[in-house]
Every structure is written in structure tokens, then in C-alpha cells.
Design a protein around this motif. Sequence first.
Motif, mmCIF file in Angstrom:
data_model
loop_
_atom_site.group_PDB
_atom_site.id
_atom_site.type_symbol
_atom_site.label_atom_id
_atom_site.label_comp_id
_atom_site.label_asym_id
_atom_site.label_seq_id
_atom_site.Cartn_x
_atom_site.Cartn_y
_atom_site.Cartn_z
ATOM 1 N N SER A 30 -7.265 11.976 -8.980
ATOM 2 C CA SER A 30 -8.057 12.604 -7.924
ATOM 3 C C SER A 30 -8.378 14.047 -8.283
ATOM 4 O O SER A 30 -7.479 14.884 -8.402
ATOM 5 C CB SER A 30 -7.286 12.571 -6.599
ATOM 6 O OG SER A 30 -7.102 11.251 -6.168
ATOM 7 N N TYR A 31 -9.662 14.322 -8.476
ATOM 8 C CA TYR A 31 -10.120 15.694 -8.657
ATOM 9 C C TYR A 31 -10.689 16.238 -7.345
ATOM 10 O O TYR A 31 -10.458 17.375 -6.976
ATOM 11 C CB TYR A 31 -11.205 15.762 -9.740
ATOM 12 C CG TYR A 31 -10.689 15.621 -11.147
ATOM 13 C CD1 TYR A 31 -10.066 16.694 -11.790
ATOM 14 C CD2 TYR A 31 -10.830 14.438 -11.856
ATOM 15 C CE1 TYR A 31 -9.595 16.577 -13.086
ATOM 16 C CE2 TYR A 31 -10.364 14.306 -13.156
ATOM 17 C CZ TYR A 31 -9.753 15.386 -13.776
ATOM 18 O OH TYR A 31 -9.286 15.261 -15.060
ATOM 19 N N ASN A 32 -11.471 15.384 -6.676
ATOM 20 C CA ASN A 32 -12.086 15.778 -5.414
ATOM 21 C C ASN A 32 -11.740 14.763 -4.325
ATOM 22 O O ASN A 32 -10.672 14.823 -3.739
ATOM 23 C CB ASN A 32 -13.600 15.914 -5.595
ATOM 24 C CG ASN A 32 -13.959 17.008 -6.585
ATOM 25 O OD1 ASN A 32 -13.577 18.160 -6.392
ATOM 26 N ND2 ASN A 32 -14.680 16.662 -7.645
ATOM 27 N N ASP A 33 -12.645 13.800 -4.122
ATOM 28 C CA ASP A 33 -12.410 12.799 -3.084
ATOM 29 C C ASP A 33 -12.141 11.411 -3.662
ATOM 30 O O ASP A 33 -12.133 10.420 -2.934
ATOM 31 C CB ASP A 33 -13.630 12.721 -2.151
ATOM 32 C CG ASP A 33 -13.912 14.054 -1.471
ATOM 33 O OD1 ASP A 33 -12.930 14.731 -1.092
ATOM 34 O OD2 ASP A 33 -15.096 14.409 -1.343
ATOM 35 N N GLU A 34 -11.924 11.340 -4.975
ATOM 36 C CA GLU A 34 -11.687 10.022 -5.588
ATOM 37 C C GLU A 34 -10.376 9.415 -5.083
ATOM 38 O O GLU A 34 -9.411 10.125 -4.803
ATOM 39 C CB GLU A 34 -11.617 10.126 -7.119
ATOM 40 C CG GLU A 34 -12.823 10.769 -7.769
ATOM 41 C CD GLU A 34 -12.585 12.240 -8.045
ATOM 42 O OE1 GLU A 34 -13.211 12.747 -9.000
ATOM 43 O OE2 GLU A 34 -11.792 12.866 -7.313
ATOM 44 N N VAL A 35 -10.365 8.091 -4.997
ATOM 45 C CA VAL A 35 -9.138 7.367 -4.653
ATOM 46 C C VAL A 35 -8.889 6.343 -5.769
ATOM 47 O O VAL A 35 -9.192 5.161 -5.615
ATOM 48 C CB VAL A 35 -9.250 6.666 -3.282
ATOM 49 C CG1 VAL A 35 -7.918 6.025 -2.918
ATOM 50 C CG2 VAL A 35 -9.678 7.647 -2.202
ATOM 51 N N PRO A 36 -8.373 6.806 -6.903
ATOM 52 C CA PRO A 36 -8.182 5.892 -8.032
ATOM 53 C C PRO A 36 -7.067 4.895 -7.765
ATOM 54 O O PRO A 36 -6.187 5.139 -6.920
ATOM 55 C CB PRO A 36 -7.812 6.833 -9.178
ATOM 56 C CG PRO A 36 -7.230 8.030 -8.515
ATOM 57 C CD PRO A 36 -7.943 8.174 -7.203
ATOM 58 N N PRO A 37 -7.072 3.770 -8.450
ATOM 59 C CA PRO A 37 -6.027 2.777 -8.232
ATOM 60 C C PRO A 37 -4.675 3.243 -8.763
ATOM 61 O O PRO A 37 -4.604 3.989 -9.748
ATOM 62 C CB PRO A 37 -6.524 1.559 -9.023
ATOM 63 C CG PRO A 37 -7.433 2.128 -10.058
ATOM 64 C CD PRO A 37 -8.062 3.334 -9.439
ATOM 65 N N HIS A 38 -3.626 2.813 -8.107
ATOM 66 C CA HIS A 38 -2.259 3.023 -8.595
ATOM 67 C C HIS A 38 -2.030 2.046 -9.749
ATOM 68 O O HIS A 38 -2.666 0.986 -9.816
ATOM 69 C CB HIS A 38 -1.267 2.752 -7.453
ATOM 70 C CG HIS A 38 0.151 3.067 -7.797
ATOM 71 N ND1 HIS A 38 0.976 2.154 -8.438
ATOM 72 C CD2 HIS A 38 0.898 4.190 -7.596
ATOM 73 C CE1 HIS A 38 2.163 2.700 -8.609
ATOM 74 N NE2 HIS A 38 2.149 3.927 -8.118
ATOM 75 N N PRO A 39 -1.134 2.361 -10.679
ATOM 76 C CA PRO A 39 -0.840 1.410 -11.757
ATOM 77 C C PRO A 39 -0.476 0.010 -11.264
ATOM 78 O O PRO A 39 -0.772 -0.980 -11.951
ATOM 79 C CB PRO A 39 0.330 2.067 -12.492
ATOM 80 C CG PRO A 39 0.099 3.525 -12.305
ATOM 81 C CD PRO A 39 -0.453 3.657 -10.906
ATOM 82 N N ASP A 40 0.143 -0.088 -10.089
ATOM 83 C CA ASP A 40 0.460 -1.410 -9.548
ATOM 84 C C ASP A 40 -0.813 -2.227 -9.304
ATOM 85 O O ASP A 40 -0.845 -3.438 -9.577
ATOM 86 C CB ASP A 40 1.239 -1.283 -8.236
ATOM 87 C CG ASP A 40 2.678 -0.852 -8.444
ATOM 88 O OD1 ASP A 40 3.168 -0.938 -9.586
ATOM 89 O OD2 ASP A 40 3.309 -0.414 -7.465
ATOM 90 N N GLU A 41 -1.852 -1.571 -8.816
ATOM 91 C CA GLU A 41 -3.126 -2.268 -8.590
ATOM 92 C C GLU A 41 -3.770 -2.655 -9.922
ATOM 93 O O GLU A 41 -4.350 -3.746 -10.047
ATOM 94 C CB GLU A 41 -4.075 -1.361 -7.800
ATOM 95 C CG GLU A 41 -3.609 -1.014 -6.400
ATOM 96 C CD GLU A 41 -4.500 0.033 -5.776
ATOM 97 O OE1 GLU A 41 -5.656 -0.319 -5.434
ATOM 98 O OE2 GLU A 41 -4.076 1.191 -5.635
ATOM 99 N N TYR A 42 -3.688 -1.763 -10.883
ATOM 100 C CA TYR A 42 -4.191 -2.040 -12.229
ATOM 101 C C TYR A 42 -3.473 -3.260 -12.806
ATOM 102 O O TYR A 42 -4.092 -4.191 -13.330
ATOM 103 C CB TYR A 42 -3.966 -0.799 -13.083
ATOM 104 C CG TYR A 42 -4.436 -0.863 -14.517
ATOM 105 C CD1 TYR A 42 -5.406 -1.758 -14.952
ATOM 106 C CD2 TYR A 42 -3.907 0.026 -15.456
ATOM 107 C CE1 TYR A 42 -5.833 -1.774 -16.268
ATOM 108 C CE2 TYR A 42 -4.326 0.025 -16.775
ATOM 109 C CZ TYR A 42 -5.285 -0.885 -17.179
ATOM 110 O OH TYR A 42 -5.703 -0.904 -18.485
#
Length: 279
Positions: A244-256
Motif C-alpha cells: 500500500s502506497y496510497n489507497d491500494e489494498v493488495p492481497p495478503h500472501p494467504d490470498e496469493y
Amino acid sequence: MNEDFSYVGGELCAEQVTITDLVKEYGTPLYVYSHSALARQFNSFRNAFSSIPHLICFAMKSNSNIAILRLFSEMGGGLDIVSGGELYRAVKAGVPGERIVFAGVGKSDEEIEYALSKDVLMFNVESEEEMYNINKVAQKNNKIARVALRVNPNVDPKTHPYISTGLKKSKFGIDITKAKEEYARAANFTSLELSGVHCHIGSQITTTSPFADAVEKVVELVTSLRGDGHEIRFLNLGGGLGISYNDEVPPHPDEYSQAIVPLIKDLNCKIIFEPGRFI
């Protein structure tokens, strides 16, 4: 601000140690890292993939601080390097060659020789010309170079175009539709061992679907290559997991993990990851 960097009584602290005290002891400029934060991020990735054989090779280009490299090595991780200088730092950090992957284009003969002398796990190779040169250097030094060809799966990573590397128009890797031909050519090089397949579709990826799309394609390729007689033991899926730099909601490794483990769990390959900024 997270739990490892916080304000206590109006003073910025790193793991409860004030930055003021650190500056008094070490001076400025000063880079301060949190051991617990780094270990937590590494463990979250490692735990997510605990059900399959894997190796986490921290992408050194994201941070080459030797103390950090040593921390990840002590936790069982390896390194993804792109130069002889990075290999030198890896050696200084005590990372064994069997946990180092040499990626990047433009490897010099001297760098290849140095990597062979340290018995790195393998070279990621991006062209027939590079295969030829690594074979030539290995032959000259009476060594066998383990290699993985980087294939381009033509998958849109849905990230910034400047850090998107998995589309057909990208300059990186070998078109996946031509990969079998390249492996057949590489089999003629007497000082190469075709150990793996490498795929890296981009950086700062914030959804799991591009990873799954790419994995489906490379799993199919690995199966086909084995049918042709190639003993593929490693599948290197690169890095790319965003933060997350701004408003991103990247996946957690568990989701990956949930997105790709079902696709690779029966492949009988050791999976190599190259996360950088996430860790």
C-alpha cells in the motif's frame, strides 16, 4: 504508522527505542529498520506456502543492506540477485550459493564465472544468446550451469505499464509459445543443466488473478517440457506482490497462496519466489 514505528510521548520510536537516542549513538544520515517488521513479513510469506516445497529468494535490488540479507538468510531464505556486486554482498552476508538465483540481463563473463565459483542455485536466462554465453563460460571453467529460461506468458498484471513485464509486447523473457523450441535448443549445450522455468509478470501487483493466469500457463509448459524429456525441478514465479502506497489494498500472501497452490501442489517442483518490496 505501524506497531514497529510509533510515537511514544510525542517521540518517534522504532520498537520502543527513540529515534533521538539512535541518532545520538549513530549520527546522521541514518537508516532505521525494524527487525520484527521484516521478520513478520517474511514469516507471513513463508507460512502462506508452508504446504508446498518452496524457497523465498528476497529480491536484493529492493534493499541490499547486509544486515537485512543476513536476517533473511538466518530465517532460511535466499536471494534473487542481478549482478556480481550483489553476489559479493550475498557472500558477505553468509548466504549459501544453493539459495541464490542469478537473474537480470547483461551478465558479464566475469560475473558468470564468479557465480559458478559460488555454485549458485541457477541462472535465470532470457535469450538464446545468453544461454550460449553461459554455456561457453561454464565449459571454459569445467562447470555445469543450472539454468531456468524466463518465459513471457502474455498475461496482463494490471499494474503500472512501466513495471509490467509479462505481456507479449514486454521486452523481457521468451514468448511462451516458443519456449519448447528454446528448451530443445538449450538441450544441445553440454555445460547447461535445464533445471527450471522462470516467470515474472511484473511488480506492485494488487490482485491475485494475474498470478493465477500466469501459473496456469507455466504449469502446462512444465508438464509439456517433462513430456519432451526435460527434468524440470524448479518453478520460479518471481515476485510482484504489491504493497500500500496510497489507497491500494493488495492481497495478503494467504490470498496469493489460495489462488495458486491448488494449481501447483501436484507439480512436484520446488517453487521459488522473489518478493522484494512486500518483505
